[in-house]
Design a protein around this motif. Sequence first.
Motif, mmCIF file in Angstrom:
data_model
loop_
_atom_site.group_PDB
_atom_site.id
_atom_site.type_symbol
_atom_site.label_atom_id
_atom_site.label_comp_id
_atom_site.label_asym_id
_atom_site.label_seq_id
_atom_site.Cartn_x
_atom_site.Cartn_y
_atom_site.Cartn_z
ATOM 1 N N GLY B 121 0.827 -1.215 0.000
ATOM 2 C CA GLY B 121 0.000 0.000 0.000
ATOM 3 C C GLY B 121 0.850 1.249 0.000
ATOM 4 O O GLY B 121 0.595 2.193 -0.760
ATOM 5 N N THR B 122 1.896 1.264 0.848
ATOM 6 C CA THR B 122 2.725 2.472 0.944
ATOM 7 C C THR B 122 3.567 2.666 -0.317
ATOM 8 O O THR B 122 3.781 3.794 -0.750
ATOM 9 N N MET B 123 4.043 1.548 -0.890
ATOM 10 C CA MET B 123 4.818 1.648 -2.136
ATOM 11 C C MET B 123 3.988 2.358 -3.203
ATOM 12 O O MET B 123 4.469 3.254 -3.887
ATOM 13 N N TYR B 124 2.730 1.939 -3.344
ATOM 14 C CA TYR B 124 1.864 2.561 -4.353
ATOM 15 C C TYR B 124 1.473 3.977 -3.937
ATOM 16 O O TYR B 124 1.378 4.871 -4.785
ATOM 17 N N ALA B 125 1.252 4.178 -2.629
ATOM 18 C CA ALA B 125 0.875 5.509 -2.149
ATOM 19 C C ALA B 125 1.999 6.507 -2.405
ATOM 20 O O ALA B 125 1.746 7.680 -2.687
ATOM 21 N N LEU B 126 3.228 6.017 -2.311
ATOM 22 C CA LEU B 126 4.396 6.871 -2.542
ATOM 23 C C LEU B 126 4.361 7.481 -3.940
ATOM 24 O O LEU B 126 4.848 8.590 -4.160
ATOM 25 N N LEU B 127 3.745 6.721 -4.857
ATOM 26 C CA LEU B 127 3.666 7.197 -6.236
ATOM 27 C C LEU B 127 2.857 8.497 -6.331
ATOM 28 O O LEU B 127 3.023 9.242 -7.285
ATOM 29 N N ALA B 128 1.973 8.741 -5.353
ATOM 30 C CA ALA B 128 1.174 9.974 -5.374
ATOM 31 C C ALA B 128 2.105 11.188 -5.401
ATOM 32 O O ALA B 128 1.854 12.154 -6.116
ATOM 33 N N PHE B 129 3.188 11.115 -4.624
ATOM 34 C CA PHE B 129 4.133 12.235 -4.569
ATOM 35 C C PHE B 129 4.896 12.379 -5.885
ATOM 36 O O PHE B 129 5.109 13.485 -6.373
ATOM 37 N N PHE B 130 5.289 11.225 -6.445
ATOM 38 C CA PHE B 130 6.046 11.290 -7.698
ATOM 39 C C PHE B 130 5.141 11.737 -8.845
ATOM 40 O O PHE B 130 5.582 12.465 -9.734
ATOM 41 N N VAL B 131 3.880 11.286 -8.797
ATOM 42 C CA VAL B 131 2.917 11.716 -9.814
ATOM 43 C C VAL B 131 2.712 13.225 -9.711
ATOM 44 O O VAL B 131 2.634 13.928 -10.720
ATOM 45 N N ALA B 132 2.657 13.734 -8.469
ATOM 46 C CA ALA B 132 2.466 15.174 -8.266
ATOM 47 C C ALA B 132 3.626 15.952 -8.876
ATOM 48 O O ALA B 132 3.425 16.963 -9.559
ATOM 49 N N SER B 133 4.847 15.444 -8.666
ATOM 50 C CA SER B 133 6.004 16.173 -9.203
ATOM 51 C C SER B 133 6.047 16.025 -10.725
ATOM 52 O O SER B 133 6.401 16.974 -11.432
ATOM 53 N N ALA B 134 5.648 14.847 -11.239
ATOM 54 C CA ALA B 134 5.636 14.655 -12.698
ATOM 55 C C ALA B 134 4.568 15.535 -13.335
ATOM 56 O O ALA B 134 4.785 16.119 -14.396
ATOM 57 N N SER B 135 3.415 15.646 -12.651
ATOM 58 C CA SER B 135 2.321 16.421 -13.229
ATOM 59 C C SER B 135 2.664 17.907 -13.263
ATOM 60 O O SER B 135 2.217 18.631 -14.140
ATOM 61 N N TYR B 136 3.493 18.336 -12.316
ATOM 62 C CA TYR B 136 3.917 19.743 -12.322
ATOM 63 C C TYR B 136 4.638 20.053 -13.640
ATOM 64 O O TYR B 136 4.431 21.084 -14.258
#
Lengths: 255, 234
Positions: B121-136
């Motif tokens: 769960g945390t591994m996938y949740a961590l992607l939220a932060f990377f997605v946020a930086s990628a989306s920027y």
Amino acid sequence: MNPKTIKLIIFIVILTSIVLSVYFVSMDRDSIREGIFVTSAAFLTLFIMSFLYKDNPYYKFAEHLFVGVSAAYWMTMGFWGTMMPNLVAKLWPGAVRGVLPALAEKDASYWFVIPLFLGLVLLMRLSPKGGWISRWALAFIVGTTAGLNLIRYLRSDFIAQVNNTIIPLVDKTEAGISFWGSFSNIFVFIGVLCGLIYFFFSKEHKGFFGGAARIGILVLMLTFGAGFGYTVMARISLLAGRMTYLFGDWLGLIN
Amino acid sequence: MWRRTVPIMITFIVGTVLVVAEFIPHKPFGNLGEDFSLYFDIIAVFAFILGGGNLCRVHFSKVYRKKTDWQFSIVTLLGFFVMLAAGLFKIGNPEGIQGDVTAAGSLFADLYDSMFTPLQGTMYALLAFFVASASYRAFRAKNIDASILLIAAFVILLGRTPAPSLIADFFAGAGITFMATAFNFVPTLTDWIMDVPNLAGQRAILIGIALGVISMALRLILGVERTYLGSDSK
């Protein structure tokens, strides 16, 4: 301060926190077992999140543990979910009397020698000289996937999707013609057609064909945007789940 | 012959029989699809065993040779063997060896809940932060394509939360009715994007994938595509 000393202090702080957490959770729930498991889940969550700062030994610990645990999990599920009921019980029903008594009384089916043979042949991949025999099992897997997917995709992803796209463009309701419904139907039809034209690379995207491909790109951008939005929401909901665990189940700060 | 011709023949026979079986819904062809899927699952379990064996081989070798970060390989091996023993022998299972392997209260279930679930769960949740930086980076509306992607994603993100109605209430309270109406329209717009443009794009992609899968399946069955056999040098 010496980096080694800092690392040692961090280690001692984490170890102390773990011990305190086990103690308090165990006291709260009247079970040492629960104290250990709840603390373990909480600290493993924090270890993984520590990667947001930078790569560190605690993240590596959690990452390596995840590899081992997940490999064993899938092996176990395969063993009890497939191997025992679908192979051993089919070939030697008497052998599973102690573990799966409901299947022990059924007749043996010797056709299952085929997957047993192919499975054993697959393990030959570990052999330095006889590794090539594993191609037979691989060939069976590839043949099965190709045979099943050819029909499945033709039926559900090709014919069914084309069939659902060919719809009346004018949406007639009891009250008359629905402008919004008709617009949506025309949008879907033209959108699918233009999307397909964009994926057709055998003709140069110029003129009318190029214009249609351009509309296809715009439709695909809308799709990717929607998909992106959903992916972000799924990840954030997972994050919210982990936060709820940390602040609710572990620390008991939220209900 | 044994190394290349036999595998190609196996693929051809199995693939052809499964395609033909679709057109003959009688014994012995009627159930062939189901039977072969079951055989596939059984072979997949052997592949898991192969994977587990390989994992042990790699990490034992890393520990034995004291390679970089070898200490973490001990963690992998410990996690692997403890979880495997808990599952295979159903340690602590309240219903004993005959019970369901995932029964509540068993060591396997507890390890699953306290290790596998949080780690995954945390591994996938961590992607939220990377997605946020990628989306920027991706969401800077540099051209019309990026702008459409940005607007669609923003509307979906907004429309699937209670935020639009809360914002609409705020504007209604402040007397700015046109803004309240606009925000009340966001969930409807979200549904329309999902049901119409998203559907059209998804359909075009699905039809494209289907055509690709069908042509690849034919290439495999007819032996035109042979890369899965690897080379004969090994």
